[in-house]
Enzyme design. Structure first.
Site, short mmCIF file in Angstrom:
data_model
loop_
_atom_site.label_atom_id
_atom_site.label_comp_id
_atom_site.label_asym_id
_atom_site.label_seq_id
_atom_site.Cartn_x
_atom_site.Cartn_y
_atom_site.Cartn_z
N TYR A 179 -14.02 -62.70 46.59
CA TYR A 179 -13.85 -63.59 47.74
C TYR A 179 -14.15 -65.00 47.24
O TYR A 179 -15.30 -65.32 46.94
CB TYR A 179 -14.82 -63.16 48.82
CG TYR A 179 -14.68 -63.85 50.18
CD1 TYR A 179 -14.43 -65.22 50.30
CD2 TYR A 179 -14.79 -63.11 51.35
CE1 TYR A 179 -14.32 -65.83 51.53
CE2 TYR A 179 -14.68 -63.71 52.61
CZ TYR A 179 -14.44 -65.07 52.68
OH TYR A 179 -14.34 -65.68 53.90
N GLU A 232 -12.48 -57.51 58.18
CA GLU A 232 -13.89 -57.83 57.93
C GLU A 232 -14.58 -57.78 59.28
O GLU A 232 -14.15 -58.42 60.23
CB GLU A 232 -14.03 -59.26 57.39
CG GLU A 232 -14.01 -59.36 55.90
CD GLU A 232 -14.19 -60.79 55.44
OE1 GLU A 232 -14.84 -61.57 56.17
OE2 GLU A 232 -13.67 -61.13 54.38
N ASP A 241 -23.42 -69.66 58.16
CA ASP A 241 -22.34 -69.76 59.14
C ASP A 241 -22.43 -71.01 59.98
O ASP A 241 -23.52 -71.47 60.31
CB ASP A 241 -22.36 -68.53 60.07
CG ASP A 241 -21.81 -67.30 59.37
OD1 ASP A 241 -20.63 -67.34 58.96
OD2 ASP A 241 -22.56 -66.32 59.21
#
Ligand SMILES: Cc1ncc(COP(=O)(O)O)c(C=O)c1O
Lengths: 279, 409
Positions: free
Chosen positions: A178, A52, A63
């Site tokens: 995911y 990734e 994040d």
């Protein structure tokens, strides 16, 4: 399309070996273009199965601090979308099998131009996209156009994705799913394996796609535990921290590839205990 | 009078879009929460009991309706249009922000949420949020950029007095956009119990529409008050624009009255050509940030550029998506005022009317200074006096202190 993608090849091969994939996350251009290139090119040898590669964004609101700082380091050193695609292209000159998934936020792709981006990404050898802020409600923006270019759109399922919503999340998913192990940002708290195992089992009832688990996985031990029941484990912030904590580019490369090797060893061994002994 | 068409019923569409702007560009973790919020808001909107409570708090707690005041001296000073001030600065906590906070906290209660978070720039939204959180007995966390904490000290203290925890945000440039990023990170981490009170008409659907609806009380009152005073609608409306909530609240009820001209004033900072500004429509391009597509200050690679304004409340590199749409439709005219122009208008308002406006509001007044002199006295111009300037004493002293023999406050 009936062609077999790099991701499909990869997961099929690992199924044969009965082990999960090790997925690494690094931000493209972190800490600088040249070191980032060395980091990227050394990943397969160190044991990464799927790469990734983060497309840095100034406002990465999903994040935590580690990846926020990585994005800033990359941007301050001049990283752009074009340079990230160029990195993939050069990587593909040496490695034609390791799948590369670009991960990031929509705005840099939108500003590059969706069609132009997909054309250039396909040409460079990108296999999939993970775009954090494009839920299925906006599939016409990028997910559906990506399919036209044979680029997988990897969907995130999360602890808040309930049974009612899951079909929507899975509808146009491809490549793999995911599973975001904890509600939160990257680099946060570690997931509890018991709850995770149930969540992954629940997902399997609804999809044939491989299931990767990520967010909060830092150590070889965690990777092994989670790798017993998932098809892939993703490690990001822990690798990015290696860059942050290194004093020189050489040290960054050494630390990242060192941690990758440890993780790789552990995912390769993680299901052995349950194997019938073949003499 | 024709009943105005209720534009709120037509836009945004079911996906939260105003034309191509708006939407729900958020992480999957937040999607179920946003969909739930949308459902709950739809219920509240049509629930007489919710509306009754809202009206009660708007009246007895906030102090509505706010007056529509004929600014006689300002009118004479500029020598043109008749200037009316919609006195939102007289609301409890000193700005329009509380109109929205009361609405959202009632919704949080209805949804059984246990914890309130918010972002703030100038601190007015933070203070309004801390206020309603105190009133309803909910713990409250306010994210505020470290830079803004420096320049809005009085509001930081107010929030703390009201029992809120103020968390300084150092990521990025430590201003409003970074505070919003941090609030979104908190929300995605505390999905079960937390209600995020966004302070302007931005963010993912349903926020732009919901905040607009709660702020539309400004325009509805203005309409009724002007009809009562002058027997007709105003000719023009002027409001400053950070994210665009006070402007949208003023404009929205008049959108279908095509004779009413609307002017939104962005923060021009050191001038739109200088690159140091916060004028997303006048100096930005379309992009996706904080859950919606809108005009943004960004480079050609889609990286967000820092906004600049003397006023912390306008220092945001985006704008509500409905404004982006109204801009492209040409229904509202969007202009900008520089730091210097705002400071000048700030002083004029203090001296002529005995009203100390917020620096944000001073941008709207700066446009009045440019526009009013050329218009006849019959022209009825309403300015949204979005807030009072007590919070800005430190900033203003920094810029003008010398002139008044004040070095530092
Ligand atoms: C008094 C005042 N006016 C205007 C604004 C700008 O916000 P908006 O454009 O959402 O009204 C602020 C924001 O802090 C404010 O405090």
């Amino acid at each position: 399309m009936t062609h077999t993608s790099r991701l499909e090849h990869c997961f099929a091969a690992l199924k044969q070996q009965n082990r999960p994939a090790l997925v690494s996350y690094l931000t493209a251009g972190d800490p600088d273009a040249e070191t980032s290139r060395r980091l990227l090119h050394g990943l397969p040898k160190a044991g990464v199965d799927i790469i990734e590669l983060g497309m840095p964004f100034s406002d990465p609101m999903a994040d935590g601090p580690a990846i926020q700082k990585a994005a800033l380091r990359a941007l301050n050193n001049g990283q752009t979308q074009a340079k990230t695609l160029e990195m993939v292209r050069r990587f593909r000159e040496e490695d034609s099998t390791t799948p590369i998934v670009l991960m990031g936020y929509y705005n840099p792709i939108y500003c590059y131009g969706v069609e132009r981006f997909l054309t250039d990404a396909a040409k460079a050898g990108v296999d999939g996209l993970i775009v954090v802020d494009l839920p299925p409600e906006h599939d016409e923006e990028l997910c559906q156009p990506a399919a036209q270019h044979n680029i997988d759109f990897i969907r995130l399922a999360t602890p808040t994705t309930d049974a009612k919503r899951l079909p929507k999340v899975l509808a146009n998913a491809s490549g793999f799913i995911y599973y975001v192990s904890v509600a939160g940002v990257t680099g946060g708290s570690a997931p509890t394996p018991e709850r995770l195992e149930g969540a992954v089992a629940g997902l399997r009832e609804h999809t044939e796609l491989p299931i990767a688990v990520g967010f909060g996985i830092r150590t070889a031990e965690q990777a092994a535990t989670i790798g017993r029941f998932s098809d892939a484990v993703v490690v990001g912030s822990a690798l990015v921290d290696c860059i942050e904590n290194a004093n020189t580019p050489d040290e960054a490369v050494e630390r990242v590839h060192g941690l990758v090797s440890e993780l790789a060893e552990s995912v390769r061994a993680c299901r052995e205990v349950n194997e019938p002994q073949v003499c | 009078m024709n009943q105005p068409v209720d534009v709120s019923k037509s836009l945004p569409d079911a996906n939260g879009l105003f034309g191509s702007f708006g939407g729900r560009f958020v992480a999957e973790t937040l999607m179920p929460l946003i969909l739930e919020l949308q459902d709950e808001y739809t219920i509240a909107k049509n629930d007489p009991e919710f509306q009754r409570q809202l009206a009660y708090f708007q009246g007895d707690y906030v102090g509505r309706p706010s007056p529509l005041y004929f600014a006689e001296r300002l009118t004479e000073y500029f020598g043109g249009a008749s200037i009316y001030l919609k006195r939102e600065e007289l609301n409890h906590t000193g700005a329009h922000k509380i109109n929205n906070c009361i609405g959202q906290v009632l919704l949080a209660k209805q949804m059984g949420k246990k914890r309130i978070i918010a972002e703030t720039g100038a601190g007015m939204h933070g203070v309004a949020t801390a206020t309603v959180a105190a009133r309803f007995g909910l713990p409250c966390v306010i994210y505020m950029g470290a830079t803004d904490i420096e320049r809005q000290q009085p509001n930081v203290f107010r929030m703390k007095l009201l029992g809120a925890e103020v968390i300084p945000v150092t990521s990025g440039t430590g201003t409003l956009k970074d505070a919003m990023n941090e609030a979104l990170r908190d929300w995605v981490t505390n999905v079960d119990d937390t209600f995020y009170i966004i302070g302007t008409v931005a963010g993912p659907h349903p926020y732009p529409a919901m905040v607009r609806d709660f702020q539309a009380v400004i325009g509805h009152e203005t309409r009724a008050q002007m009809l009562e005073k002058k027997g007709r609608l105003p000719d023009s409306l002027v409001a400053c624009i950070g994210g665009g909530s006070n402007a949208m609240g003023m404009f929205h009820p008049f959108l279908d009255d095509l004779d009413v001209k609307m002017i939104g004033v962005e923060a021009g900072g050191k001038g739109v050509k200088s690159g140091l500004h916060a004028a997303s429509l006048n100096g930005g391009t379309p992009g996706v940030l904080h859950g919606n597509r809108t005009y943004l200050l960004q480079n050609e690679d889609g990286q967000i550029i820092d906004a600049h304004s003397i006023s912390a409340g306008l220092d945001y590199p985006g704008i509500g998506p409905e404004h982006a749409w109204l801009h492209e439709q040409g229904r509202v005219e969007y202009v900008s005022a520089t730091d210097d122009e705002a400071l000048e208008a700030f002083q004029v308002c203090c001296r002529q009317e005995g009203i100390i406006p917020a620096l944000e509001t001073a941008h709207a007044l700066a446009e009045v200074a440019k526009r009013a002199p050329g218009l006849p006295r019959e022209h009825l111009m309403v300015v949204n006096l979005s807030g009072r300037g007590d919070k800005d004493m430190m900033s203003v002293a920094h810029h003008l202190g010398e002139k008044f023999g004040v070095k530092q406050l």
